[in-house]
Scaffold this motif. Sequence first.
Motif, PDB file in Angstrom:
ATOM      1  N   ARG A   1      80.662  53.128  66.677  1.00  0.00           N
ATOM      2  CA  ARG A   1      79.482  53.381  67.502  1.00  0.00           C
ATOM      3  C   ARG A   1      78.973  54.779  67.233  1.00  0.00           C
ATOM      4  O   ARG A   1      79.757  55.703  67.061  1.00  0.00           O
ATOM      5  N   THR A   2      77.667  54.914  67.230  1.00  0.00           N
ATOM      6  CA  THR A   2      77.018  56.222  67.178  1.00  0.00           C
ATOM      7  C   THR A   2      76.060  56.276  68.354  1.00  0.00           C
ATOM      8  O   THR A   2      75.937  55.302  69.104  1.00  0.00           O
ATOM      9  N   THR A   3      75.364  57.379  68.492  1.00  0.00           N
ATOM     10  CA  THR A   3      74.402  57.483  69.599  1.00  0.00           C
ATOM     11  C   THR A   3      73.217  56.550  69.401  1.00  0.00           C
ATOM     12  O   THR A   3      72.512  56.246  70.352  1.00  0.00           O
ATOM     13  N   THR A   4      72.987  56.075  68.180  1.00  0.00           N
ATOM     14  CA  THR A   4      71.822  55.229  67.929  1.00  0.00           C
ATOM     15  C   THR A   4      72.162  53.786  67.600  1.00  0.00           C
ATOM     16  O   THR A   4      71.257  52.965  67.458  1.00  0.00           O
ATOM     17  N   GLY A   5      73.429  53.451  67.454  1.00  0.00           N
ATOM     18  CA  GLY A   5      73.721  52.073  67.101  1.00  0.00           C
ATOM     19  C   GLY A   5      75.191  51.733  67.054  1.00  0.00           C
ATOM     20  O   GLY A   5      76.051  52.530  67.421  1.00  0.00           O
ATOM     21  N   LEU A   6      75.438  50.526  66.574  1.00  0.00           N
ATOM     22  CA  LEU A   6      76.778  49.982  66.500  1.00  0.00           C
ATOM     23  C   LEU A   6      76.883  49.196  65.196  1.00  0.00           C
ATOM     24  O   LEU A   6      75.957  48.478  64.833  1.00  0.00           O
TER      25      LEU A   6
ATOM     26  N   VAL B   1      75.468  44.105  75.607  1.00  0.00           N
ATOM     27  CA  VAL B   1      75.727  43.762  74.203  1.00  0.00           C
ATOM     28  C   VAL B   1      77.123  44.233  73.817  1.00  0.00           C
ATOM     29  O   VAL B   1      77.892  43.503  73.188  1.00  0.00           O
ATOM     30  N   ILE B   2      77.477  45.449  74.192  1.00  0.00           N
ATOM     31  CA  ILE B   2      78.780  46.007  73.814  1.00  0.00           C
ATOM     32  C   ILE B   2      79.924  45.268  74.486  1.00  0.00           C
ATOM     33  O   ILE B   2      80.937  44.971  73.862  1.00  0.00           O
ATOM     34  N   THR B   3      79.779  44.924  75.764  1.00  0.00           N
ATOM     35  CA  THR B   3      80.902  44.326  76.494  1.00  0.00           C
ATOM     36  C   THR B   3      80.948  42.804  76.445  1.00  0.00           C
ATOM     37  O   THR B   3      82.009  42.217  76.653  1.00  0.00           O
ATOM     38  N   VAL B   4      79.814  42.148  76.175  1.00  0.00           N
ATOM     39  CA  VAL B   4      79.790  40.682  76.157  1.00  0.00           C
ATOM     40  C   VAL B   4      79.504  40.138  74.757  1.00  0.00           C
ATOM     41  O   VAL B   4      80.270  39.348  74.217  1.00  0.00           O
ATOM     42  N   VAL B   5      78.403  40.556  74.152  1.00  0.00           N
ATOM     43  CA  VAL B   5      77.975  39.967  72.881  1.00  0.00           C
ATOM     44  C   VAL B   5      78.940  40.300  71.745  1.00  0.00           C
ATOM     45  O   VAL B   5      79.340  39.418  70.988  1.00  0.00           O
ATOM     46  N   VAL B   6      79.330  41.561  71.598  1.00  0.00           N
ATOM     47  CA  VAL B   6      80.190  41.934  70.465  1.00  0.00           C
ATOM     48  C   VAL B   6      81.542  41.225  70.517  1.00  0.00           C
ATOM     49  O   VAL B   6      81.980  40.672  69.493  1.00  0.00           O
ATOM     50  N   PRO B   7      82.233  41.154  71.649  1.00  0.00           N
ATOM     51  CA  PRO B   7      83.494  40.406  71.648  1.00  0.00           C
ATOM     52  C   PRO B   7      83.311  38.911  71.340  1.00  0.00           C
ATOM     53  O   PRO B   7      84.160  38.310  70.666  1.00  0.00           O
ATOM     54  N   LEU B   8      82.211  38.312  71.792  1.00  0.00           N
ATOM     55  CA  LEU B   8      81.944  36.918  71.441  1.00  0.00           C
ATOM     56  C   LEU B   8      81.652  36.793  69.947  1.00  0.00           C
ATOM     57  O   LEU B   8      82.122  35.861  69.282  1.00  0.00           O
ATOM     58  N   HIS B   9      80.880  37.728  69.415  1.00  0.00           N
ATOM     59  CA  HIS B   9      80.601  37.756  67.985  1.00  0.00           C
ATOM     60  C   HIS B   9      81.910  37.857  67.188  1.00  0.00           C
ATOM     61  O   HIS B   9      82.093  37.156  66.193  1.00  0.00           O
ATOM     62  N   ASP B  10      82.819  38.728  67.626  1.00  0.00           N
ATOM     63  CA  ASP B  10      84.104  38.873  66.941  1.00  0.00           C
ATOM     64  C   ASP B  10      84.845  37.542  66.884  1.00  0.00           C
ATOM     65  O   ASP B  10      85.348  37.146  65.823  1.00  0.00           O
ATOM     66  N   ALA B  11      84.916  36.852  67.995  1.00  0.00           N
ATOM     67  CA  ALA B  11      85.635  35.569  68.042  1.00  0.00           C
ATOM     68  C   ALA B  11      84.944  34.524  67.170  1.00  0.00           C
ATOM     69  O   ALA B  11      85.603  33.783  66.428  1.00  0.00           O
ATOM     70  N   LEU B  12      83.612  34.456  67.232  1.00  0.00           N
ATOM     71  CA  LEU B  12      82.873  33.495  66.411  1.00  0.00           C
ATOM     72  C   LEU B  12      83.103  33.782  64.923  1.00  0.00           C
ATOM     73  O   LEU B  12      83.356  32.873  64.139  1.00  0.00           O
ATOM     74  N   LEU B  13      83.019  35.055  64.533  1.00  0.00           N
ATOM     75  CA  LEU B  13      83.191  35.398  63.116  1.00  0.00           C
ATOM     76  C   LEU B  13      84.585  35.053  62.620  1.00  0.00           C
ATOM     77  O   LEU B  13      84.749  34.562  61.498  1.00  0.00           O
ATOM     78  N   GLU B  14      85.600  35.292  63.422  1.00  0.00           N
ATOM     79  CA  GLU B  14      86.957  34.937  62.998  1.00  0.00           C
ATOM     80  C   GLU B  14      87.088  33.415  62.857  1.00  0.00           C
ATOM     81  O   GLU B  14      87.714  32.934  61.908  1.00  0.00           O
ATOM     82  N   ASP B  15      86.473  32.653  63.773  1.00  0.00           N
ATOM     83  CA  ASP B  15      86.477  31.190  63.641  1.00  0.00           C
ATOM     84  C   ASP B  15      85.738  30.756  62.374  1.00  0.00           C
ATOM     85  O   ASP B  15      86.183  29.873  61.654  1.00  0.00           O
ATOM     86  N   LEU B  16      84.580  31.387  62.097  1.00  0.00           N
ATOM     87  CA  LEU B  16      83.813  31.056  60.908  1.00  0.00           C
ATOM     88  C   LEU B  16      84.618  31.368  59.641  1.00  0.00           C
ATOM     89  O   LEU B  16      84.668  30.558  58.712  1.00  0.00           O
TER      90      LEU B  16
END
Length: 174
Positions: free
Chosen positions: A11-16, A124-139
């Motif tokens: 993470r930076t001040t402008t993005g992730l 996004v940081i607390t909900v979307v990113v952890p869901l994205h992580d799980a989806l990507l590992e499944d993919l």
Amino acid sequence: MEELEMGWTTRTTTGLTNIHEREVRACPAEVWEAMSTLSSPQDRVWPRDRWPRLRLSDGLRPGSDGGHGPIRYGVTRVEEGSALTFALDPAGGVSGWHGFTLAPTDAGTRVTHTLAIESPSATVITVVVPLHDALLEDLLDQLAAAVEHRELTRSPQSLGVRARRALVRVSARR
């Protein structure tokens, strides 16, 4: 760098930036062949048994729009055999891009997925990113099983992922 349950995020001040990598025992051409089925009726990669279906208006062609669940994006770049990039649609609540790159290794192919989000919200940081992580590992599990011609095995979804998915479903009904 912050270690997450899966993948890694900076993470930076402008993005992730969130990156997932997997080495699969198949040549880049075989991996691309499987990846090129994304969102088609013959899709061999998307974990549709666990996640909302990926839909693209015109398949994997630049200009094709779609997404999965509430996340919307469009195809911006297709480099056959090596790269696939999508622009996130800010109307879906997330701005930035994500994509895959393929690189040959001694043992096969390194598949890298990068997600770059501009000015992410706390949700996004607390909900979307952890869901994205799980989806990507499944993919990536699904992709590896497809190109290595073996049975799909993966871990059960964590309690945190199941809780976040339930939260998203409740929010979508409102």
